[in-house]
Scaffold this motif. Structure first.
Motif, PDB file in Angstrom:
ATOM      1  N   ASN A 194       0.831  -1.216   0.000  1.00 58.08           N
ATOM      2  CA  ASN A 194       0.000   0.000   0.000  1.00 58.08           C
ATOM      3  C   ASN A 194       0.862   1.260   0.000  1.00 58.08           C
ATOM      4  O   ASN A 194       0.563   2.226  -0.706  1.00 58.08           O
ATOM      5  N   VAL A 195       1.930   1.243   0.783  1.00 54.10           N
ATOM      6  CA  VAL A 195       2.833   2.398   0.819  1.00 54.10           C
ATOM      7  C   VAL A 195       3.479   2.597  -0.548  1.00 54.10           C
ATOM      8  O   VAL A 195       3.565   3.720  -1.053  1.00 54.10           O
ATOM      9  N   LEU A 196       3.916   1.496  -1.165  1.00 58.10           N
ATOM     10  CA  LEU A 196       4.531   1.596  -2.488  1.00 58.10           C
ATOM     11  C   LEU A 196       3.548   2.134  -3.526  1.00 58.10           C
ATOM     12  O   LEU A 196       3.930   2.942  -4.386  1.00 58.10           O
ATOM     13  N   LYS A 197       2.301   1.730  -3.449  1.00 55.38           N
ATOM     14  CA  LYS A 197       1.282   2.244  -4.375  1.00 55.38           C
ATOM     15  C   LYS A 197       1.092   3.746  -4.192  1.00 55.38           C
ATOM     16  O   LYS A 197       1.002   4.496  -5.165  1.00 55.38           O
ATOM     17  N   ARG A 198       1.021   4.179  -2.928  1.00 50.62           N
ATOM     18  CA  ARG A 198       0.857   5.614  -2.654  1.00 50.62           C
ATOM     19  C   ARG A 198       2.062   6.406  -3.159  1.00 50.62           C
ATOM     20  O   ARG A 198       1.917   7.485  -3.738  1.00 50.62           O
ATOM     21  N   GLU A 204       1.904   6.775  -6.930  1.00 51.50           N
ATOM     22  CA  GLU A 204       0.936   7.803  -7.322  1.00 51.50           C
ATOM     23  C   GLU A 204       1.474   9.202  -7.045  1.00 51.50           C
ATOM     24  O   GLU A 204       1.333  10.105  -7.867  1.00 51.50           O
ATOM     25  N   GLU A 205       2.103   9.365  -5.880  1.00 52.92           N
ATOM     26  CA  GLU A 205       2.659  10.664  -5.529  1.00 52.92           C
ATOM     27  C   GLU A 205       3.774  11.045  -6.507  1.00 52.92           C
ATOM     28  O   GLU A 205       3.866  12.188  -6.948  1.00 52.92           O
ATOM     29  N   ASN A 206       4.596  10.073  -6.862  1.00 57.88           N
ATOM     30  CA  ASN A 206       5.665  10.309  -7.826  1.00 57.88           C
ATOM     31  C   ASN A 206       5.096  10.746  -9.172  1.00 57.88           C
ATOM     32  O   ASN A 206       5.604  11.678  -9.812  1.00 57.88           O
ATOM     33  N   LYS A 207       4.021  10.101  -9.589  1.00 57.98           N
ATOM     34  CA  LYS A 207       3.368  10.460 -10.852  1.00 57.98           C
ATOM     35  C   LYS A 207       2.861  11.899 -10.812  1.00 57.98           C
ATOM     36  O   LYS A 207       3.077  12.679 -11.749  1.00 57.98           O
ATOM     37  N   LYS A 208       2.210  12.267  -9.715  1.00 61.68           N
ATOM     38  CA  LYS A 208       1.700  13.635  -9.571  1.00 61.68           C
ATOM     39  C   LYS A 208       2.839  14.647  -9.560  1.00 61.68           C
ATOM     40  O   LYS A 208       2.740  15.719 -10.176  1.00 61.68           O
ATOM     41  N   LEU A 209       3.924  14.316  -8.858  1.00 66.10           N
ATOM     42  CA  LEU A 209       5.055  15.236  -8.784  1.00 66.10           C
ATOM     43  C   LEU A 209       5.729  15.417 -10.144  1.00 66.10           C
ATOM     44  O   LEU A 209       6.171  16.519 -10.476  1.00 66.10           O
ATOM     45  N   ARG A 210       5.803  14.353 -10.929  1.00 65.13           N
ATOM     46  CA  ARG A 210       6.373  14.467 -12.275  1.00 65.13           C
ATOM     47  C   ARG A 210       5.526  15.392 -13.147  1.00 65.13           C
ATOM     48  O   ARG A 210       6.054  16.223 -13.895  1.00 65.13           O
ATOM     49  N   ILE A 211       4.208  15.251 -13.043  1.00 65.79           N
ATOM     50  CA  ILE A 211       3.307  16.123 -13.809  1.00 65.79           C
ATOM     51  C   ILE A 211       3.494  17.569 -13.365  1.00 65.79           C
ATOM     52  O   ILE A 211       3.594  18.482 -14.197  1.00 65.79           O
ATOM     53  N   GLU A 212       3.568  17.777 -12.064  1.00 67.53           N
ATOM     54  CA  GLU A 212       3.763  19.120 -11.514  1.00 67.53           C
ATOM     55  C   GLU A 212       5.092  19.715 -11.994  1.00 67.53           C
ATOM     56  O   GLU A 212       5.157  20.889 -12.375  1.00 67.53           O
ATOM     57  N   LEU A 213       6.137  18.897 -11.989  1.00 69.10           N
ATOM     58  CA  LEU A 213       7.447  19.361 -12.427  1.00 69.10           C
ATOM     59  C   LEU A 213       7.422  19.756 -13.899  1.00 69.10           C
ATOM     60  O   LEU A 213       7.966  20.801 -14.281  1.00 69.10           O
TER      61      LEU A 213
END
Length: 66
Positions: free
Chosen positions: A18-22, A25-34
């Motif tokens: 579950n932590v790895l999934k979160r 997802e957070e990494n994906k959002k941060l890449r989009i933000e970057l």
């Protein structure tokens, strides 16, 4: 290994998944933000160049009057 230990291990593995999934997802959002921030920086650079060119043109115009 008794059943209680196995259950604890299973719970820890589930928590880890579950932590790895979160994190994924957070990494994906941060890449989009970057990428959005980089795009914004590029647009700002273009605007700065336009302003610089306009100022240069104005200075040349003023110098041509003298």
């Amino acid at each position: 290994m008794d059943m209680e230990e196995f259950n604890k291990l299973e719970e820890k593995v589930n928590n880890l998944v579950n932590v790895l999934k979160r994190l994924k997802e957070e990494n994906k959002k941060l890449r989009i933000e970057l990428n959005e921030q980089k795009k914004g920086a590029t647009e700002l650079d273009k605007e700065r160049l336009e302003v610089k060119d306009k100022i240069k043109s104005l200075i040349e115009l003023i110098e041509s009057i003298e």
